[in-house]
Design an enzyme around this catalytic site. Structure first.
Site, PDB file in Angstrom:
ATOM      1  N   ASP A 286       0.823  -1.206   0.000  1.00 36.07           N
ATOM      2  CA  ASP A 286       0.000   0.000   0.000  1.00 36.07           C
ATOM      3  C   ASP A 286       0.862   1.264   0.000  1.00 36.07           C
ATOM      4  O   ASP A 286       1.819   1.365   0.769  1.00 36.07           O
ATOM      5  CB  ASP A 286      -0.874  -0.018   1.262  1.00 36.07           C
ATOM      6  CG  ASP A 286      -1.722   1.218   1.377  1.00 36.07           C
ATOM      7  OD1 ASP A 286      -2.563   1.421   0.491  1.00 36.07           O
ATOM      8  OD2 ASP A 286      -1.530   1.994   2.339  1.00 36.07           O
ATOM      9  N   GLU A 328       1.216  -0.946  -5.322  1.00 42.81           N
ATOM     10  CA  GLU A 328       0.129   0.018  -5.496  1.00 42.81           C
ATOM     11  C   GLU A 328       0.757   1.392  -5.627  1.00 42.81           C
ATOM     12  O   GLU A 328       1.025   2.076  -4.647  1.00 42.81           O
ATOM     13  CB  GLU A 328      -0.837   0.008  -4.299  1.00 42.81           C
ATOM     14  CG  GLU A 328      -2.087   0.827  -4.572  1.00 42.81           C
ATOM     15  CD  GLU A 328      -2.274   2.079  -3.724  1.00 42.81           C
ATOM     16  OE1 GLU A 328      -3.194   2.855  -4.035  1.00 42.81           O
ATOM     17  OE2 GLU A 328      -1.514   2.313  -2.767  1.00 42.81           O
TER      18      GLU A 328
HETATM   19  C1  GLC Z   1      -3.718   3.590  -0.502  1.00 43.15           C
HETATM   20  C2  GLC Z   1      -5.113   3.072  -0.282  1.00 43.15           C
HETATM   21  C3  GLC Z   1      -5.988   4.201   0.124  1.00 43.15           C
HETATM   22  C4  GLC Z   1      -5.450   4.796   1.377  1.00 43.15           C
HETATM   23  C5  GLC Z   1      -3.998   5.179   1.224  1.00 43.15           C
HETATM   24  C6  GLC Z   1      -3.360   5.429   2.542  1.00 43.15           C
HETATM   25  O1  GLC Z   1      -3.659   4.478  -1.565  1.00 43.15           O
HETATM   26  O2  GLC Z   1      -5.574   2.452  -1.439  1.00 43.15           O
HETATM   27  O3  GLC Z   1      -7.305   3.766   0.290  1.00 43.15           O
HETATM   28  O4  GLC Z   1      -6.185   5.941   1.687  1.00 43.15           O
HETATM   29  O5  GLC Z   1      -3.228   4.163   0.643  1.00 43.15           O
HETATM   30  O6  GLC Z   1      -3.142   4.212   3.228  1.00 43.15           O
HETATM   31  C1  GLC Z   2      -2.613   6.804  -2.728  1.00 42.36           C
HETATM   32  C2  GLC Z   2      -2.794   6.602  -4.170  1.00 42.36           C
HETATM   33  C3  GLC Z   2      -3.639   7.696  -4.747  1.00 42.36           C
HETATM   34  C4  GLC Z   2      -4.927   7.719  -4.019  1.00 42.36           C
HETATM   35  C5  GLC Z   2      -4.687   7.923  -2.559  1.00 42.36           C
HETATM   36  C6  GLC Z   2      -5.905   7.762  -1.752  1.00 42.36           C
HETATM   37  O1  GLC Z   2      -1.846   7.925  -2.609  1.00 42.36           O
HETATM   38  O2  GLC Z   2      -1.532   6.582  -4.782  1.00 42.36           O
HETATM   39  O3  GLC Z   2      -3.931   7.505  -6.075  1.00 42.36           O
HETATM   40  O4  GLC Z   2      -5.692   8.753  -4.541  1.00 42.36           O
HETATM   41  O5  GLC Z   2      -3.816   6.974  -2.072  1.00 42.36           O
HETATM   42  O6  GLC Z   2      -7.045   7.935  -2.433  1.00 42.36           O
END
Ligand code: GLC
Ligand code: GLC
Length: 634
Positions: A286, A328
């Site tokens: 994540d 991710e």
């Molecule tokens: C990732 C998750 C998102 C979350 C963020 C912080 O982007 O997909 O839902 O808010 O990380 O953990």
């Molecule tokens: C992370 C993702 C971004 C997303 C966010 C939470 O930063 O990289 O795309 O928008 O989490 O929504």
């Protein structure tokens, strides 16, 4: 002393020191064989990160001792899986692969509920199930579980860690790999490390990034992005208990970890291997881009991020080699690509494809999609995309501006258009999206919304016009047909297979109202799912189309691996690509019929989906939003 020699000497010195942690000779043999293979990489990577510390060798040894003890704790069934996967390392590239993702509570109440839904997953022919964050987290706002208070305790509302391990085994017995998140950029401020830091413990304060005053935070801020400018502006949070500013990239209760501290690396390695030992086969990394900070930079995607992931990867290959990393990184496509490598993350979300599918639906043209994919779809050997149309997060328009420029499109203006379109403000738009985190400084904005609502179903139902409803359903089918046929692992955001719509109820919950992503995190509608075998319903139509496509994919070896050649169809509305050198996919992104001339097909072709035959010298006519999977022959 040259480095290779030093590595060798260090390894010989370490092996006897690990012995007490590897009590039986079989374990020792297996562990040491893997250590032999991966130690040189581990040494170099950790040297790169922590080599300037006087106590480097101490930390190196501690990290390996931790790896050995987590290896010893790994259940026998998972060790057997490790050996199987070592023998078949590319198992995840099979045409059988089919993913689904859901929240435990929203989908089925708790872990027992998920277990009871295994037959549903089987109906969808899933082989990969991502359960959204399910570990202990703050009770009110936890960013949907992405603020973890303990990586070893399942959130008690959902079940226990034992139940999770049992579920993983049950899923595996059904041919479904469990995918879990590793939320490792930050912990919640309720994690014991954070609590001890708040109580004044300096060792634990060093687990995070803390500052006495605003001097350094202000300097850092000059180059940092704001991820949640509306709900959590800035990147630092003041904590009066300790009179410190804490680095919080996301929400104020999500404290960024300090990976420059080797104790953090080791502690998080232990948490990761614990999750591996529960039975996760894919680990979703994540918010991976954010884990290393350096003054004067954006603190995203720095070289050390890659070093850390590669080091984790090499250590996992010793202690839990069945588990794979999925990155991710929802950023510029060139940055996304940097994480994808067998020795880093062999699996990655494909956010560029995702965003450009929606872009093509809005514009009815595939030029940016075609151009970007032709350039950016290919991955290194042994790596695979996860192709998806929606997930639990917002849609950000992360296509490359340079790709757009080459087509005489202005990226900034185009994003403004897409935001207007997907919030339904653009005249003629079919979409019902909701703005997410508008930033007035740079006018950046992202989009929330369920796939069906973004594709026009909600609007169509409001107008009562049958034609609109049909088009909306076709759009949903079309974009899913692409993720199911393009190279990689298709991932369905569960709820989309029955065309669930936006849920506006989040606005009434003070813990959710500020975060529009909740509009697309509805409680799974089992009444709607009960219509899935009735093709006269929206749910039934989408469900039957998707299961038909999934079945075809799983029966067709050409859909294995990633090999996907994008080709120019000479029709601006039709996307085309060849899979595995055998299947020509054509997909019409407009609501008008389109012709494509099949100059390159060697013979007659047959559509695998409808069985229709296409003679060689005649154009293929695609109906509104139609897609075909053409194989040579009759
Ligand atoms: C990732 C998750 C998102 C979350 C963020 C912080 O982007 O997909 O839902 O808010 O990380 O953990
Ligand atoms: C992370 C993702 C971004 C997303 C966010 C939470 O930063 O990289 O795309 O928008 O989490 O929504």
């Amino acid at each position: 002393m040259n480095l290779d020699h030093e590595i060798n000497v260090t390894l010989r010195r370490l092996i006897p020191r690990l012995e007490p942690h590897l009590p039986d000779s079989d374990s020792r043999r297996e562990f040491n064989a893997r250590l032999d293979q991966h130690f040189p990489a581990i040494f170099r990577l950790l040297l790169d990160l922590y080599g300037d510390r006087y106590d480097f060798f101490y930390h190196l040894e501690q990290i390996l001792i931790m790896t050995a003890s987590m290896y010893m704790q790994r259940p026998a069934a998972l060790k057997a899986l490790d050996r199987e996967r070592e023998a078949h390392p590319l198992w995840f590239q099979s045409e059988d692969m089919m993913g689904g993702v859901c929240y435990v509570d929203l989908f089925a109440g708790d872990l027992n509920g998920i277990r009871a839904k295994i037959p549903y997953f089987k109906e969808l022919k899933l082989t990969y199930l991502h359960l959204m964050p399910l570990f202990k987290c703050p009770p009110d706002n936890s960013d949907g579980g992405y603020a973890v208070s303990s990586y070893r305790e399942v959130n008690s509302d959902l079940g226990t860690t034992e139940q999770l391990a049992a579920l993983a085994a049950d899923l595996r017995a059904e041919g479904i790999s469990l995918v879990l998140d590793f939320v490792f950029n930050h912990t919640s401020d309720e994690h014991t490390w954070a609590r001890q830091a708040l109580a004044g413990d300096e060792d634990y304060q060093a687990y995070y990034l803390m500052f006495d005053d605003r001097t350094l935070p202000d300097q850092y801020e000059r180059n940092l992005r704001e991820i949640f400018p509306e709900q959590a502006p800035g990147n630092f949070t003041f904590r009066p208990e300790i009179d410190q500013w804490v680095w919080t990239t996301f929400n104020h209760f999500q404290w960024d970890l300090n990976y420059a501290n080797p104790a953090v690396f080791r502690s998080m390695l232990a948490e990761m291997l614990f999750i591996a030992n529960v039975g996760a086969e894919v680990l979703r990394l994540d918010a991976v881009a954010f884990i290393w900070k350096k003054m004067g930079t954006s603190c995203e995607g720095l070289p050390q991020v890659h070093t850390i992931i590669q080091a984790f990867n090499a250590l996992v290959k010793i202690a839990a080699p069945a588990m794979l990393f999925k990155s991710e990184a929802i950023v510029h496509p060139a940055e996304v690509a940097k994480y994808i490598a067998p020795e880093e993350a062999p699996i990655s979300y494909n956010p560029t494809l995702m965003a450009l599918l929606w872009e093509s639906l809005a514009t009815r043209e595939v030029k940016l999609l075609h151009h970007s994919m032709q350039r950016r779809f290919d991955l290194p050997e042994g790596c695979t995309w996860v192709n998806y149309v929606r997930c639990h997060d917002d849609i950000g328009w992360t296509f490359a501006d340079e790709d757009a420029w080459e087509l005489n499109m202005n990226g900034f203006n185009h994003r403004q258009f897409l935001n207007q379109f997907y919030t339904g403000k653009f005249t003629g738009s079919f979409a019902r999206g909701v703005p997410f985190n508008y930033n007035p400084v740079n006018q950046d904005m992202r989009i929330s919304g369920m796939g069906a609502s973004l594709a026009g179903l909600e609007y169509a139902l409001d107008t009562g016009i049958d034609q609109y409803q049909d088009w909306a359903l076709r759009r949903i089918e079309l974009i899913h047909s692409v993720i199911i046929s393009a190279g990689g692992i298709p991932l369905i955001y569960l709820g989309d297979e029955i065309a669930m719509l936006n849920d506006y109820g989040y606005k009434d919950d003070p813990n959710k109202a500020e975060d529009s992503r909740w509009v697309h995190r509805p409680t799974f509608d089992w009444e709607r799912a009960a219509q899935r075998n009735n093709p006269d319903t929206d749910a039934g139509r989408i469900f039957s189309t998707l299961t038909q496509l999934i079945t075809l994919r799983q029966q067709t070896p050409a859909f294995a691996n990633g090999d996907t050649r994008f080709m120019d169809t000479h029709n601006p509305h039709v996307l085309g690509y060849v899979r595995g050198g055998e299947i020509l996919v054509l997909a019409n992104f407009s609501e008008h019929a389109q012709d494509v001339r099949l100059g390159w097909m060697p013979s007659h072709a047959t559509d695998l989906i409808t069985g229709e035959a296409y003679p060689r010298h005649k154009p293929v006519t695609l109906a509104a939003y139609q897609f075909v999977w053409l194989a040579a022959g009759e």
